[in-house]
Design an enzyme around this catalytic site. Structure first.
Site, PDB file in Angstrom:
ATOM      1  N   SER A   1       0.842  -1.196   0.000  1.00  0.00           N
ATOM      2  CA  SER A   1       0.000   0.000   0.000  1.00  0.00           C
ATOM      3  C   SER A   1       0.878   1.247   0.000  1.00  0.00           C
ATOM      4  CB  SER A   1      -0.918   0.000   1.222  1.00  0.00           C
ATOM      5  OG  SER A   1      -0.158  -0.030   2.410  1.00  0.00           O
ATOM      6  N   SER A   2       0.231   2.404  -0.102  1.00  0.00           N
ATOM      7  CA  SER A   2       0.906   3.715  -0.037  1.00  0.00           C
ATOM      8  C   SER A   2       1.896   3.943  -1.172  1.00  0.00           C
ATOM      9  CB  SER A   2       1.623   3.898   1.314  1.00  0.00           C
ATOM     10  OG  SER A   2       0.713   3.789   2.383  1.00  0.00           O
TER      11      SER A   2
ATOM     12  N   GLY B   1       0.880   5.337  -3.987  1.00  0.00           N
ATOM     13  CA  GLY B   1       0.460   6.573  -4.645  1.00  0.00           C
ATOM     14  C   GLY B   1      -0.520   6.373  -5.774  1.00  0.00           C
ATOM     15  N   LYS B   2      -1.478   5.450  -5.603  1.00  0.00           N
ATOM     16  CA  LYS B   2      -2.491   5.278  -6.656  1.00  0.00           C
ATOM     17  C   LYS B   2      -3.305   6.553  -6.845  1.00  0.00           C
ATOM     18  CE  LYS B   2      -4.881   1.763  -5.165  1.00  0.00           C
ATOM     19  NZ  LYS B   2      -4.216   1.611  -3.853  1.00  0.00           N
ATOM     20  N   GLY B   3      -3.583   7.257  -5.747  1.00  0.00           N
ATOM     21  CA  GLY B   3      -4.363   8.489  -5.851  1.00  0.00           C
ATOM     22  C   GLY B   3      -3.647   9.539  -6.674  1.00  0.00           C
TER      23      GLY B   3
ATOM     24  N   GLU C   1     -10.980  -8.009   0.878  1.00  0.00           N
ATOM     25  CA  GLU C   1     -12.030  -6.993   0.782  1.00  0.00           C
ATOM     26  C   GLU C   1     -12.192  -6.465  -0.638  1.00  0.00           C
ATOM     27  OE1 GLU C   1      -9.387  -6.765   2.737  1.00  0.00           O
ATOM     28  OE2 GLU C   1      -9.957  -6.470   4.834  1.00  0.00           O
TER      29      GLU C   1
ATOM     30  N   LYS D   1      14.512  -5.360  -8.216  1.00  0.00           N
ATOM     31  CA  LYS D   1      13.931  -6.687  -8.313  1.00  0.00           C
ATOM     32  C   LYS D   1      12.535  -6.612  -8.939  1.00  0.00           C
ATOM     33  CE  LYS D   1      17.193  -9.254  -6.641  1.00  0.00           C
ATOM     34  NZ  LYS D   1      17.828 -10.289  -7.483  1.00  0.00           N
TER      35      LYS D   1
ATOM     36  N   CYS E   1     -11.923  26.063  11.600  1.00  0.00           N
ATOM     37  CA  CYS E   1     -12.940  25.215  12.229  1.00  0.00           C
ATOM     38  C   CYS E   1     -12.745  25.192  13.753  1.00  0.00           C
ATOM     39  CB  CYS E   1     -12.912  23.813  11.621  1.00  0.00           C
ATOM     40  SG  CYS E   1     -14.387  22.835  11.987  1.00  0.00           S
TER      41      CYS E   1
ATOM     42  N   HIS F   1     -13.662  24.986   6.182  1.00  0.00           N
ATOM     43  CA  HIS F   1     -12.350  24.457   5.806  1.00  0.00           C
ATOM     44  C   HIS F   1     -11.951  24.997   4.433  1.00  0.00           C
ATOM     45  CE1 HIS F   1     -11.675  21.412   8.986  1.00  0.00           C
ATOM     46  NE2 HIS F   1     -13.007  21.423   9.059  1.00  0.00           N
TER      47      HIS F   1
ATOM     48  N   GLU G   1      -9.149  25.126   3.024  1.00  0.00           N
ATOM     49  CA  GLU G   1      -8.117  24.333   2.349  1.00  0.00           C
ATOM     50  C   GLU G   1      -8.703  23.337   1.362  1.00  0.00           C
ATOM     51  OE1 GLU G   1      -8.870  22.038   6.280  1.00  0.00           O
ATOM     52  OE2 GLU G   1      -8.991  24.083   5.506  1.00  0.00           O
TER      53      GLU G   1
END
Length: 535
Positions: free
Chosen positions: A14-15, A17-19, A149, A187, A378, A512, A514
């Site tokens: 995971s992580s 960077g698919k997003g 899942e 690899k 906020c 918010h 941002e």
């Protein structure tokens, strides 16, 4: 219009960077003149991330229409400028909730409800809903291949390949090429196994995006192509970038958008990346540093403040600045003052719960007394009000009912408010999930106020996510202490913005900002905040 679908999956870990990969590809397709929609399908059973700790899932991104979503939707918006909607985000929890509600109503006419076809059909319906005006729909599948899942999602997109044909679908698989120092080489085996795992559920990857911290030798690309049943040109290096906004240019240089167009038999030549190249020029020319102190309680996981960080960077880039963000743990009172005295501006972001509030209150007092530019977002605005009540009005018990019963409820639970859907009502016993004022709401700005100057508008729309509001019974007394309400809901019931006339730049906002900042359209509030820090 023929809508084409690109599915982005991940493997190995995971992580990766698919997003960001999805957002960057969307930007590249826009640069070729195509319209895009980006969607995220998350495999977890929560209805949404709204009740998850930031340590579990990073920040919660909020859309205009009130959907609490994964932070990747923030990447999508910032890279493409396309505002996300409720139809662009779904979880397994939502999918199952919809299907089971239909079963209870008898919609399935007594049939046995199963993962296939009922769950997969609902996933397919979500993917294809409201897409008729887009040239491309990019769907990111959360998690990694092999997660139990995620199997219904993989089955659904496998079926869509059969339903729509290869000419309208494309599978992009993001994997990791680890470098083993003792062997002195990258690899490929983890990627091979990931592609094999994907193939075991009936999906052949069309393009491989290979994350690596160093250039990938041609021999490694040829090996991957051979063992993963791909053309060598469809093995794309996804190298570490100096900044996230360099990623579209890197992918373009590697030929990602060209290969996508080739797959769909589209023109491979025309592309306008001048805006993205301009951003890199500005970043390279930045020669001034500015320290901004951010006082929060999730400072050990910066994904909790992802949109905030990017909004600050958006404002700094046109000003030729390199921001030095000083992360200050609001629970570490011993280090608070030492760090605050070195910053040019102070920002207290949103949050929930009583933990760490004393440090935030002290940071707000420091900003007020030392005339340091301050922005409270906020919860940060609510604490600015509490700080003024305690330290200027002498109301020692001033607090929020979020922390328990108090004799001075300066901030209290929202029990009723007006939305486009009508009057919304909440009580202390309401579920946490889905009970906040979430989404875009209007705010009327007071003439001649600082925020009116910042926005140059009488009425603004901003995204909210909170359960508690400033008590209007204290507004007049706060004004006597120098903290005036300069923004209200159009009906005058909900305080939205406070500011100080006795301070160079001190603003607190209930929303918010941002969440609406874009790379090519910095949010005016952050631009003004950074300029005040430079003064």
């Amino acid at each position: 219009m023929v809508t084409r679908y690109i599915f982005i999956t991940g493997g190995v870990t995971s992580s990766l960077g698919k997003g960001l990969a999805s957002a960057a590809l969307g930007a590249l397709l826009q640069a070729r003149g195509y319209s895009v929609l980006l969607r995220k399908l998350d495999p977890y059973l929560n209805i949404d991330p709204g009740t998850l700790s930031p340590y579990e899932h990073g920040e919660v991104f909020v859309t205009d229409d009130g959907t609490e979503a994964d932070l990747d939707l923030g990447h999508y918006e910032r890279f493409t400028g396309v505002s996300a909607r409720s139809s662009d985000y779904v979880t397994t929890g939502k999918i199952y909730s919809t299907v089971l509600s239909r079963e209870r109503r008898g919609d399935y006419l007594g049939a046995t409800v199963q993962v296939i076809p009922h769950i997969t059909d609902e996933i397919k319906s979500f993917i294809m809903r409201d897409t008729e005006n887009a040239d491309f729909v990019l769907c990111e599948i959360g998690g990694t291949v092999g997660d139990i899942e995620g199997l219904p999602y993989l089955e659904a997109i496998r079926q869509l390949r059969n339903d729509l044909g290869r000419e309208r679908t494309l599978f992009v698989h993001l994997t990791l090429l680890p470098y083993i120092a003792t062997a002195g080489e990258l690899k490929t085996k983890p990627t091979q196994h990931s592609v094999k795992e994907l193939l075991s559920v009936g999906i052949q990857a069309d393009i491989l995006l290979c994350r690596s911290d160093r250039p990938i030798p041609q021999e490694a690309k040829r090996k991957l192509a051979q063992f993963c049943n791909l053309a060598s040109d469809n093995v794309i290096a996804a190298l570490d970038a100096s900044n996230i906004y360099e990623v579209p240019l890197q992918y373009h240089a590697e030929g990602l958008d060209r290969q996508v167009c080739h797959h769909f038999c589209l023109d491979e030549s025309a592309s306008d990346l001048a805006q993205w190249q301009g951003i890199q020029t500005q970043l390279g020319a930045a020669n001034k540093s500015l320290k901004i102190g951010i006082v929060g309680k999730y400072t050990q996981l910066l994904d909790a403040y992802k949109s905030l960080i990017e909004a600050l960077n958006h404002a700094a880039i046109p000003l030729g600045l390199k921001l030095d963000l000083v992360w200050i743990d609001s629970q570490d009172l011993d280090q608070l003052h030492q760090k605050l005295k070195d910053v040019k501006a102070i920002l207290v972001p949103g949050g929930f719960g009583e933990r760490g509030i004393e440090g935030k209150l002290e940071a707000i007092r420091f900003a007020r007394e030392n005339k340091v530019p301050f922005l409270g977002i906020c919860f940060g605005m609510q604490l600015a009000v509490i700080e003024a009540c305690r330290n200027q009005l002498g109301l020692a018990q001033a607090s929020s009912t979020e922390f328990g019963p108090t004799a001075e409820p300066v901030v209290g639970l929202m029990r009723e408010w007006q939305s486009e859907a009508g009057i919304q009502t909440r009580t202390e016993s309401s579920d946490l999930g889905g009970t906040m004022r979430v989404g875009s709401y209007p705010c009327r700005l007071m003439p001649h106020s600082l925020v009116h100057t910042v926005y140059n508008a009488d009425l603004i729309q901003e995204r909210h996510r909170h359960r508690y509001e400033v008590n209007t019974h204290y507004i007049e007394r706060l004004a006597e202490a120098g903290l005036k309400c300069s923004g209200l809901s159009p009906d005058g019931v909900l305080p939205e913005i406070v500011e100080r006339a006795d301070h160079p730049w001190f603003i607190g906002v209930q929303f918010h900002p941002e969440l609406k900042s874009r790379l090519f359209e910095p949010h005016p509030l952050f631009s003004a905040f950074i300029k005040a820090a430079m003064a």
